[in-house]
Design a protein around this motif. Structure first.
Motif, PDB file in Angstrom:
ATOM      1  N   HIS A  66       6.402 115.944  19.784  1.00 31.61           N
ATOM      2  CA  HIS A  66       5.437 117.046  19.684  1.00 31.61           C
ATOM      3  C   HIS A  66       6.130 118.388  19.701  1.00 31.61           C
ATOM      4  CE1 HIS A  66       1.894 114.551  20.134  1.00 31.61           C
ATOM      5  NE2 HIS A  66       2.472 113.938  21.123  1.00 31.61           N
ATOM      6  N   ALA A  88       4.702 115.923  10.460  1.00 29.00           N
ATOM      7  CA  ALA A  88       3.567 115.228  11.086  1.00 29.00           C
ATOM      8  C   ALA A  88       3.279 113.920  10.356  1.00 29.00           C
ATOM      9  CB  ALA A  88       2.338 116.125  11.083  1.00 29.00           C
ATOM     10  N   GLU A  92       3.354 110.397  12.128  1.00 28.02           N
ATOM     11  CA  GLU A  92       2.099 109.650  12.195  1.00 28.02           C
ATOM     12  C   GLU A  92       2.240 108.279  11.585  1.00 28.02           C
ATOM     13  OE1 GLU A  92      -0.353 112.430  10.237  1.00 28.02           O
ATOM     14  OE2 GLU A  92      -0.395 113.754  11.982  1.00 28.02           O
ATOM     15  N   ARG A  93       2.983 108.196  10.455  1.00 28.69           N
ATOM     16  CA  ARG A  93       3.183 106.878   9.872  1.00 28.69           C
ATOM     17  C   ARG A  93       4.040 106.012  10.771  1.00 28.69           C
ATOM     18  NH1 ARG A  93       4.270 108.284   3.525  1.00 28.69           N
ATOM     19  NH2 ARG A  93       2.247 109.241   3.152  1.00 28.69           N
ATOM     20  N   ILE A  97      -0.696 106.691  13.741  1.00 31.08           N
ATOM     21  CA  ILE A  97      -1.796 107.571  14.171  1.00 31.08           C
ATOM     22  C   ILE A  97      -2.610 107.937  12.940  1.00 31.08           C
ATOM     23  CG2 ILE A  97      -2.338 109.789  15.206  1.00 31.08           C
ATOM     24  CD1 ILE A  97       0.293 109.643  16.637  1.00 31.08           C
ATOM     25  N   GLU A  98      -3.925 107.895  13.071  1.00 29.20           N
ATOM     26  CA  GLU A  98      -4.770 108.240  11.936  1.00 29.20           C
ATOM     27  C   GLU A  98      -5.364 109.609  12.134  1.00 29.20           C
ATOM     28  OE1 GLU A  98      -7.076 104.723  10.550  1.00 29.20           O
ATOM     29  OE2 GLU A  98      -8.475 106.374  10.108  1.00 29.20           O
ATOM     30  N   VAL A  99      -5.369 110.377  11.063  1.00 27.50           N
ATOM     31  CA  VAL A  99      -5.806 111.772  11.149  1.00 27.50           C
ATOM     32  C   VAL A  99      -7.260 111.861  10.707  1.00 27.50           C
ATOM     33  CG1 VAL A  99      -5.315 114.076  10.303  1.00 27.50           C
ATOM     34  CG2 VAL A  99      -3.476 112.453  10.594  1.00 27.50           C
ATOM     35  N   ILE A 165       0.713 116.630  15.609  1.00 30.10           N
ATOM     36  CA  ILE A 165       0.767 115.190  15.342  1.00 30.10           C
ATOM     37  C   ILE A 165      -0.634 114.654  15.544  1.00 30.10           C
ATOM     38  CG2 ILE A 165       1.912 113.051  15.931  1.00 30.10           C
ATOM     39  CD1 ILE A 165       4.029 114.915  15.348  1.00 30.10           C
ATOM     40  N   GLY A 166      -1.278 114.246  14.476  1.00 29.72           N
ATOM     41  CA  GLY A 166      -2.622 113.721  14.600  1.00 29.72           C
ATOM     42  C   GLY A 166      -3.702 114.680  14.150  1.00 29.72           C
ATOM     43  N   VAL A 302      -3.986 110.886  21.213  1.00 29.99           N
ATOM     44  CA  VAL A 302      -2.575 110.897  20.823  1.00 29.99           C
ATOM     45  C   VAL A 302      -1.781 111.052  22.111  1.00 29.99           C
ATOM     46  CG1 VAL A 302      -0.797 112.114  19.554  1.00 29.99           C
ATOM     47  CG2 VAL A 302      -3.074 111.922  18.604  1.00 29.99           C
TER      48      VAL A 302
END
Lengths: 381, 197, 197
Positions: A66, A88, A92-93, A97-99, A165-166, A302
């Motif tokens: 972060h 990010a 995320e991948r 993490i899904e945005v 992130i996210g 997150v």
């Protein structure tokens, strides 16, 4: 190690070895060029970079995921949202993490505004390097309005640190959409005024057309990206060909060079492709504002100490204003990456100058460098 | 094309053992250094694969005994993506240079040499790119330590800070203890903040 | 760090073959080692100098863009008489805008050495002040005052153009309060050697 890179100087013919840089008004940042020149004609121009090498990749190994976001701003300060976004995306991948969709649209809005701002500086510096001062200041004036928008949305004029992130950090303020759409309505006539001012100017065209021609095969082999490779006729745009975020849902044209005033792939193509890309960005922005849904601006839950699986790695790239901005992140299970590699568009654009500068005049070298839109922090990181 | 299909294509022409598929972590092809040039040429030239666009070339330090070079390729015609990984020993890391196949690898390999110390035999001009020519060491390695002085300029501000003594009359502030410093630390203002105004 | 000094100690006016006219003498500022406030004549000269402060266009990183924007239409530096020069020989003020690396420090010091006195240095942004957020890096100089003397520090990352303008106005204040001293530069007292600090 011996520096055996320079050709033997032919002193009988009056060849000389000059340093252009690292402090020079026409190089875009602190870059040095070793010129072997016969008077004005360049036999070889070797770029020397590293004057702004700040060790960002090493700092990433000591910073939490972060906490690294502000550093990504400084990778390319003129296109900071793209740098944030790419990082990010990669993390995320990596961490799965899904945005949320509203955050994706906010990222697209910020990205396209940043693309316009970056291209204004790019074409402005190009015309200033060739001697025209007014279009540069016009670009700066428009960019001040964009700076105001970013200050309202993000809090900062230049190094935004907007993406998290996210998701993203802040939501739209009330009335923001109306103000930006009003600006865009006035921006298209501004671009036409800009065209009338400089793009059809005979001296300008004469200085850029047929200079520094890069054909499609060379552009691919030398790894150019972004407007540089598209001006050479190769239709490669990461927003369409390696899609990410909500770009598959938005309609826009990929601007490919046409040889507007000279041979396909010359400096004028690279200049005009950027002007056209600004028009496409306006189109994307209008669609994004029309379609943005309600919802969260950051993914729930997150973790503060983000620990992706050990041994995992991931490469993600975004289509930045200067080309492909990619991050390769490798994780070892702790909350800091074990390796972060940043791939930028200006790095490869700088490489190609050594082969393309043979036979150019020194003034044409300035046109070539500025048409490739290089910034020193992207090259050196 | 999936990763297995690409691997099958390559082993079909170059024989078994040319590449292995690694599916955990980041799915990629793992190539031995000796077969690297042949495999890369195949990936670029074979119709159907045509990975003519090298997007990224990174070095990685894997202490205690390995180093890796990772290639990210793309095909402009088919929009395919591929990752290739070559692992070498950390003692004398050497990976054949792919400059003859993708000219863009020139500066990427110079950067990997500069920051990590990986040698690329076959590279026309392997010298430092980011750091000054007379720099010693390879900073991106995990065992890098900053020297105390570079070109006569100190590498920390400690000397400059020690030279500026704090003004008289400020009470000393105890440093916070590390353990339990998360949520459990009591929220107390240091006394200096109130007295400085 | 005191920059100016005196050549010759004669008081009063003498023939100066350098300037040609009888009774001419040359005044040279000797600002930082003179005690006491500036008198009205000093301030009169300094008024002219401070409203024509030419700065060297030296931008390394992000702060350089804010420098450009400061010269733009909204925060107009030109109305203060501040124009940018590309060569240090024509500049009074050198602003270090952006991160300075060890590789660049040698070149930057050369630029500083080429400026004619009286010269001023403004450190813009955190990276130039103390290394900024790149303090953990191996290749960044932790503050330019480790190799050049600095007059004004402008904090920010990057500082707004108005903040930069505030810093330049502090330089103007410094200039306003400088004291002048009459020096004798006639050749009767021996050769005048120009100093290169």
């Amino acid at each position: 190690m011996e520096r055996i890179v320079l050709r033997q100087l032919d002193r009988n013919q009056g060849e000389m070895l000059l340093n252009m840089g690292p402090h020079h008004p026409s190089t875009h940042g602190v870059i040095n060029f070793l010129l072997q020149a016969d008077g004005e004609i360049i036999k070889q121009a070797i770029p020397e970079v590293g004057y702004l090498h700040r060790g960002m990749e090493k700092i990433a190994e000591q910073t939490a995921y972060h906490g690294y976001m502000p550093y990504t701003d400084r990778v390319d300060y003129l296109a900071a949202i793209f740098a944030n976004h790419g990082y990010a995306l990669a993390v995320e991948r990596l961490a799965g993490i899904e945005v949320p969709p509203r955050a994706e649209y906010l990222r697209v809005i910020a990205s396209e505004l940043n693309r316009i701002a970056s291209h204004l500086i790019a074409v402005g510096s190009m015309v200033m390097d060739l001697g025209a001062f007014t279009p540069f200041l016009l670009g700066i004036r428009e960019r001040e309005k964009l700076n105001d928008f970013f200050e309202e949305l993000v809090g900062s004029r230049l190094t935004y640190n907007y993406v998290r992130i996210g998701g993203v950090a802040h939501d739209l303020t009330p009335g923001f959409a109306e103000r930006v759409l009003g600006f865009l309505d006035r921006f298209i006539p501004f671009l036409e005024e800009y065209d009338r001012l400089i793009s059809y100017n005979e001296i300008f065209v004469g200085r850029l057309a047929n200079i520094g021609v890069i054909d499609a095969g060379e552009a691919t082999a030398w790894g150019l990206s972004g407007p540089n490779i598209r001006s050479s006729g190769v239709s490669w745009d990461l927003r369409r060909d390696d899609p990410y975020s909500v770009y598959p849902d938005l309609e826009f044209d990929v601007v490919v060079g046409k040889g507007w005033r000279g041979v396909l792939g010359d400096c004028y193509d690279r200049y005009y492709a950027r002007i056209d890309e600004m028009r496409q960005s306006v189109r994307i922005l209008r669609q994004a504002f029309a379609r943005i849904p309600e919802g969260d601006i950051v993914a729930p839950k997150v973790p503060r100490k983000l620990k992706p699986p050990a041994g995992a790695s991931c490469y993600a790239a975004v289509e930045s204003a200067r080309g492909e901005l990619g991050y390769w992140v490798a994780s070892d299970g702790t909350d800091r990456p074990t390796r972060l590699k940043i791939r930028t568009g200006s790095f490869t654009a700088m490489e190609i100058i050594k082969t393309k500068s043979r036979g150019l005049m020194i003034a044409d070298l300035v046109a070539l460098i500025s048409s490739l839109d290089v910034v020193a922090p992207e090259i050196d990181r | 094309m999936t990763l297995d299909e690409i691997a099958a294509n390559v082993t079909g022409s170059l024989g078994e053992g040319a590449v292995t598929v690694k599916s955990d972590g980041e799915p990629c092809l793992v190539v031995e250094p000796a077969m690297a040039l042949a495999v890369m040429r195949e990936l670029r030239d074979r119709p159907g694969l045509e990975f003519g666009y090298l997007r990224c070339l990174s070095g990685q330090d894997l202490p205690p005994d390995r180093m890796a070079v990772v290639y990210h390729l793309s095909s402009i015609s088919s929009r395919g993506k591929l990752t290739v990984r070559i692992e070498v020993s950390r003692e004398r890391p050497a990976v054949p240079s792919v400059v003859g196949i993708w000219p863009t690898a020139d500066w990427y390999e110079r950067e990997a040499y500069d920051l990590l110390g990986i040698d690329f035999p076959g590279h026309p001009d392997l010298r430092r790119i980011m750091l000054p020519d007379d720099w010693e060491g390879h900073p991106l390695r995990k065992d890098w330590k900053d020297p105390p002085e570079i070109y006569g300029i100190p590498t920390t501000r400690k000397a400059a800070l020690d030279a500026v003594r704090p003004p008289e009359g400020l009470p000393k502030v105890e440093p916070k203890k590390e353990a339990g410093a998360g949520a459990a630390a009591p929220d107390e203002k240091p006394p200096a903040a109130q007295e400085q105004e | 760090m005191s920059e100016a000094g005196e050549v010759g100690t004669g008081q009063g006016k003498t023939d100066s073959p350098v300037l040609g006219a009888p009774g001419a003498s040359v005044w040279m500022a000797s600002s930082r080692d003179l005690e006491g406030p500036a008198g009205p004549l000093d301030k009169l000269f300094n008024l002219g100098r401070k409203h024509s402060l030419w700065y060297l266009l030296f931008a390394t990183a992000c702060c350089g863009i804010e420098l450009m924007q400061a010269g733009g239409p909204r925060t107009d530096l030109d109305r203060f008489g501040m124009v940018f020069r590309s060569t240090p020989r024509q500049a009074d003020l050198m602003m270090f805008c952006g991160t300075i690396t060890y590789k660049m420090a040698r070149a930057a010091r050369l630029l500083y050495d080429q400026m004619a006195e009286p010269r001023y240095v403004l450190s813009m942004g955190s990276c130039a002040n103390c290394g900024g957020l790149f303090t953990p890096s191996y290749s960044v100089v932790k503050g330019i005052d480790l190799f050049v003397p600095v007059d004004v520090y402008v904090p920010g990352c990057p500082p707004r153009p108005e903040a930069l303008l505030d810093g330049m106005m502090k330089i103007q204040e410094l200039i306003l309060n400088e004291r002048w001293k009459i020096l004798d530069r006639s050749l009767a007292n021996g050769p005048n050697r120009s100093r290169r600090a």
